[in-house]
Write a protein that holds these residues in place. Structure first.
Motif, PDB file in Angstrom:
ATOM      1  N   THR A   6      -1.795 102.266  71.937  1.00 27.43           N
ATOM      2  CA  THR A   6      -0.660 103.238  71.681  1.00 27.43           C
ATOM      3  C   THR A   6      -0.603 103.799  70.206  1.00 27.43           C
ATOM      4  N   LEU A   7      -1.449 102.986  69.328  1.00 28.66           N
ATOM      5  CA  LEU A   7      -1.371 103.171  67.970  1.00 28.66           C
ATOM      6  C   LEU A   7      -2.802 103.243  67.469  1.00 28.66           C
ATOM      7  N   THR A   8      -3.056 103.861  66.204  1.00 31.01           N
ATOM      8  CA  THR A   8      -4.050 103.359  65.582  1.00 31.01           C
ATOM      9  C   THR A   8      -3.617 102.799  64.113  1.00 31.01           C
ATOM     10  N   LEU A   9      -4.506 102.002  63.442  1.00 33.50           N
ATOM     11  CA  LEU A   9      -4.228 101.605  62.071  1.00 33.50           C
ATOM     12  C   LEU A   9      -5.341 101.575  61.348  1.00 33.50           C
ATOM     13  N   GLU A  10      -5.124 102.118  60.061  1.00 36.37           N
ATOM     14  CA  GLU A  10      -6.661 102.071  59.294  1.00 36.37           C
ATOM     15  C   GLU A  10      -5.778 101.887  57.903  1.00 36.37           C
ATOM     16  N   THR A  11      -6.821 101.064  57.284  1.00 33.43           N
ATOM     17  CA  THR A  11      -6.455 100.746  55.691  1.00 33.43           C
ATOM     18  C   THR A  11      -7.700 101.370  54.682  1.00 33.43           C
ATOM     19  N   ASP A  12      -7.363 102.101  53.847  1.00 30.13           N
ATOM     20  CA  ASP A  12      -8.274 102.675  52.908  1.00 30.13           C
ATOM     21  C   ASP A  12      -8.697 101.474  51.816  1.00 30.13           C
ATOM     22  N   ALA A  13      -9.593 101.894  50.918  1.00 29.33           N
ATOM     23  CA  ALA A  13     -10.009 100.937  49.740  1.00 29.33           C
ATOM     24  C   ALA A  13      -9.214 100.767  48.790  1.00 29.33           C
ATOM     25  N   ARG A  14      -8.089 101.578  48.832  1.00 29.45           N
ATOM     26  CA  ARG A  14      -6.968 101.186  47.668  1.00 29.45           C
ATOM     27  C   ARG A  14      -5.996 100.501  48.183  1.00 29.45           C
ATOM     28  N   GLY A  15      -5.961 100.025  49.752  1.00 27.36           N
ATOM     29  CA  GLY A  15      -4.738  99.324  50.379  1.00 27.36           C
ATOM     30  C   GLY A  15      -3.682 100.139  50.976  1.00 27.36           C
ATOM     31  N   VAL A  16      -3.917 101.251  51.148  1.00 26.95           N
ATOM     32  CA  VAL A  16      -2.888 102.283  51.765  1.00 26.95           C
ATOM     33  C   VAL A  16      -3.258 102.400  53.175  1.00 26.95           C
ATOM     34  N   ALA A  17      -2.306 101.458  54.194  1.00 24.47           N
ATOM     35  CA  ALA A  17      -2.806 101.613  55.565  1.00 24.47           C
ATOM     36  C   ALA A  17      -2.034 102.681  56.117  1.00 24.47           C
ATOM     37  N   THR A  18      -2.577 103.271  57.020  1.00 28.37           N
ATOM     38  CA  THR A  18      -1.802 104.463  57.903  1.00 28.37           C
ATOM     39  C   THR A  18      -1.706 104.001  59.331  1.00 28.37           C
ATOM     40  N   LEU A  19      -0.657 103.758  59.899  1.00 29.25           N
ATOM     41  CA  LEU A  19       0.003 103.262  61.102  1.00 29.25           C
ATOM     42  C   LEU A  19       0.315 104.497  61.877  1.00 29.25           C
ATOM     43  N   THR A  20      -0.399 104.988  62.985  1.00 34.15           N
ATOM     44  CA  THR A  20      -0.190 106.145  63.688  1.00 34.15           C
ATOM     45  C   THR A  20       0.231 106.018  64.915  1.00 34.15           C
ATOM     46  N   LEU A  21       1.360 106.724  65.515  1.00 37.23           N
ATOM     47  CA  LEU A  21       1.827 106.705  66.848  1.00 37.23           C
ATOM     48  C   LEU A  21       0.705 107.590  67.528  1.00 37.23           C
ATOM     49  N   ASN A  22       0.103 107.021  68.504  1.00 35.95           N
ATOM     50  CA  ASN A  22      -0.900 107.874  69.192  1.00 35.95           C
ATOM     51  C   ASN A  22      -0.781 107.926  70.533  1.00 35.95           C
ATOM     52  N   ARG A  23       0.396 108.715  70.932  1.00 36.22           N
ATOM     53  CA  ARG A  23       0.482 109.115  72.408  1.00 36.22           C
ATOM     54  C   ARG A  23       0.915 110.237  72.310  1.00 36.22           C
ATOM     55  N   PRO A  24      -0.057 111.473  72.082  1.00 36.74           N
ATOM     56  CA  PRO A  24       0.667 112.755  71.675  1.00 36.74           C
ATOM     57  C   PRO A  24       0.912 113.581  72.961  1.00 36.74           C
TER      58      PRO A  24
END
Length: 269
Positions: A6-24
């Motif tokens: 139900t989510l996606t979780l990605e972290t970029d090289a800078r250490g910024v993580a994006t936690l996305t609610l993914n039940r559009p």
């Protein structure tokens, strides 16, 4: 990081993580699965030293429509103990996000209702799109915004909570900003730039100091310490004696870049 339904979780090289609610397709309404996955993701993010900032976002046009209909149906069918267990899972998920020792920036691109406002309230900073609308709709269903209540009331204050909890009225992004639920309102086209600006500011700060400052705010605002003056004195001494504190002061005195700051773009090709 990943592996969620139900989510996606990605972290970029800078250490910024994006936690996305993914039940559009469900307007990112919170199911039992999403509640469990949000709690798990928050624990994983808290434990990951490479993560310095977390952005809470959502796919589709709605940020979060509150509780999923199937979850609500299941709750209605349970006995009292089962309902208490379901409410506990929701409450502990919110607490885990609220206690996250990393900055949590909400990227609110669309409407949020009920529990979606609870998610906003546990963010440190919330950037909302101009067209977003909000409501605490529980009383229309014969319920109350109970588990989200501690966070929303702290965020907007008792007076605004009395107005919005009791009559379930809708309100716009400008009102959300005026009452403190939203930190800044931006045109939809400028939302990502505004979130990036907030993330970049945190990347200039020492991660341990940010976590300590967040804990300081919680403890002082919520009366968690008996002696706030003594607590603050001890905390400052701790930070002076920390590896980060020593390194930061040495860099400042010697006019060197802070060891945790990202290299600055010089604008060259």
């Amino acid at each position: 990081m990943g592996g969620y339904d139900t989510l996606t979780l990605e972290t970029d090289a800078r250490g910024v993580a994006t936690l996305t609610l993914n039940r559009p397709d469900k307007h990112n309404a919170m199911s039992a699965g999403m509640i469990a996955e949000l709690a798990d993701a928050a624990r994983r993010l808290a434990a990951d030293a490479a993560v310095r900032v977390v952005v809470l976002a959502a796919a589709g046009s709605t940020f979060c429509a509150g509780g999923d209909l199937a979850w609500m149906r299941d709750q209605a069918a349970k006995d009292r103990q089962g309902r208490i267990e379901g409410a506990t899972e929701l409450a502990l998920m919110l607490k885990t996000l609220d206690d996250l020792p990393k900055p949590l920036v909400g990227r609110v691109q669309g409407n949020a209702f009920g529990g979606g406002i609870g998610l906003m309230a546990v963010c440190d900073i919330v950037i909302a799109a101009e067209g977003a609308r909000f409501a605490l709709t529980e009383t229309r269903l014969g319920l109350v915004p109970a588990t989200i209540g501690p966070y929303v009331v702290r965020r907007i204050g008792e007076g605004h909570a009395r107005r919005l909890f009791l009559n379930a009225r809708h309100f716009d992004a400008a009102t959300a900003g005026a009452i403190g639920l939203v930190s800044a309102v931006r045109p939809a086209a400028g939302l990502d730039a505004a979130v990036e600006e907030e993330a970049l500011a945190f990347l200039d700060c020492a991660p341990g100091a940010v976590a300590s400052a967040k804990s300081l705010i919680r403890n002082l605002a919520r009366g968690a310490v008996d002696d706030p003056v003594g607590y603050s004195i001890g905390l400052l001494a701790d930070r002076w004696e920390s590896a980060e504190g020593r390194a930061g002061i040495a860099a400042f005195l010697n006019r060197r870049p802070m060891p945790w700051a990202l290299p600055k773009d010089d604008g060259g090709d």
